[in-house]
Design a protein around this motif. Structure first.
Motif, short mmCIF file in Angstrom:
data_model
loop_
_atom_site.label_atom_id
_atom_site.label_comp_id
_atom_site.label_asym_id
_atom_site.label_seq_id
_atom_site.Cartn_x
_atom_site.Cartn_y
_atom_site.Cartn_z
N ALA A 1 45.49 52.68 39.35
CA ALA A 1 45.57 54.14 39.31
C ALA A 1 45.32 54.76 40.68
O ALA A 1 45.37 55.97 40.84
N GLY A 2 45.01 53.91 41.67
CA GLY A 2 44.81 54.41 43.03
C GLY A 2 43.40 54.88 43.31
O GLY A 2 43.13 55.47 44.34
N ARG A 3 42.47 54.62 42.42
CA ARG A 3 41.08 55.00 42.67
C ARG A 3 40.45 53.97 43.59
O ARG A 3 40.81 52.82 43.60
N SER A 4 39.46 54.39 44.34
CA SER A 4 38.88 53.51 45.36
C SER A 4 37.46 53.10 45.04
O SER A 4 36.60 53.12 45.90
N GLY A 5 37.19 52.76 43.79
CA GLY A 5 35.87 52.25 43.43
C GLY A 5 34.76 53.27 43.57
O GLY A 5 33.62 52.91 43.80
N GLY A 6 35.07 54.53 43.43
CA GLY A 6 34.05 55.56 43.49
C GLY A 6 33.79 56.14 44.87
O GLY A 6 33.06 57.09 45.02
N PHE A 7 34.38 55.56 45.91
CA PHE A 7 34.17 56.05 47.26
C PHE A 7 35.27 57.03 47.68
O PHE A 7 36.40 56.93 47.23
N VAL A 8 34.90 57.95 48.54
CA VAL A 8 35.86 58.84 49.19
C VAL A 8 36.18 58.20 50.53
O VAL A 8 35.27 57.85 51.28
#
Length: 89
Positions: A27-34
């Motif tokens: 989904a393109g999320r980065s493991g909670g990091f910005v």
């Protein structure tokens, strides 16, 4: 003496965690990091990194320079990625 082989722990929790991590990655999320990637001169890059650390302190936001590399053939240009947590708990 026990004649049965030792029991293995259930792997359901591990399977769920792997599936969740894979779906977040897809989904393109980065493991909670910005994360934010920049390209600028070395001097501007240092100033930008310092600004991140002053705005989002490392102790609270886990702010970090994730990558830093000089771009070949582009003089003093640096490409770097900054990373932080979205909120401090």
């Amino acid at each position: 003496m026990n004649q049965f082989p030792p029991r293995r722990p259930p792997l359901d929790g591990l399977r769920r965690e792997i599936a969740r991590a894979r779906s977040e990655k897809a989904a393109g999320r980065s493991g909670g990091f910005v994360r934010k990637t920049y390209r600028m001169t070395r001097e501007e890059a240092r100033a930008t990194a310092k600004e991140w650390f002053s705005t989002w302190p490392k102790a609270a936001y886990w702010t970090e320079v994730e990558s830093w590399r000089p771009l070949p053939g582009e003089g003093d240009t640096i490409e770097f990625t900054m990373r932080r947590l979205p909120t401090a708990d």
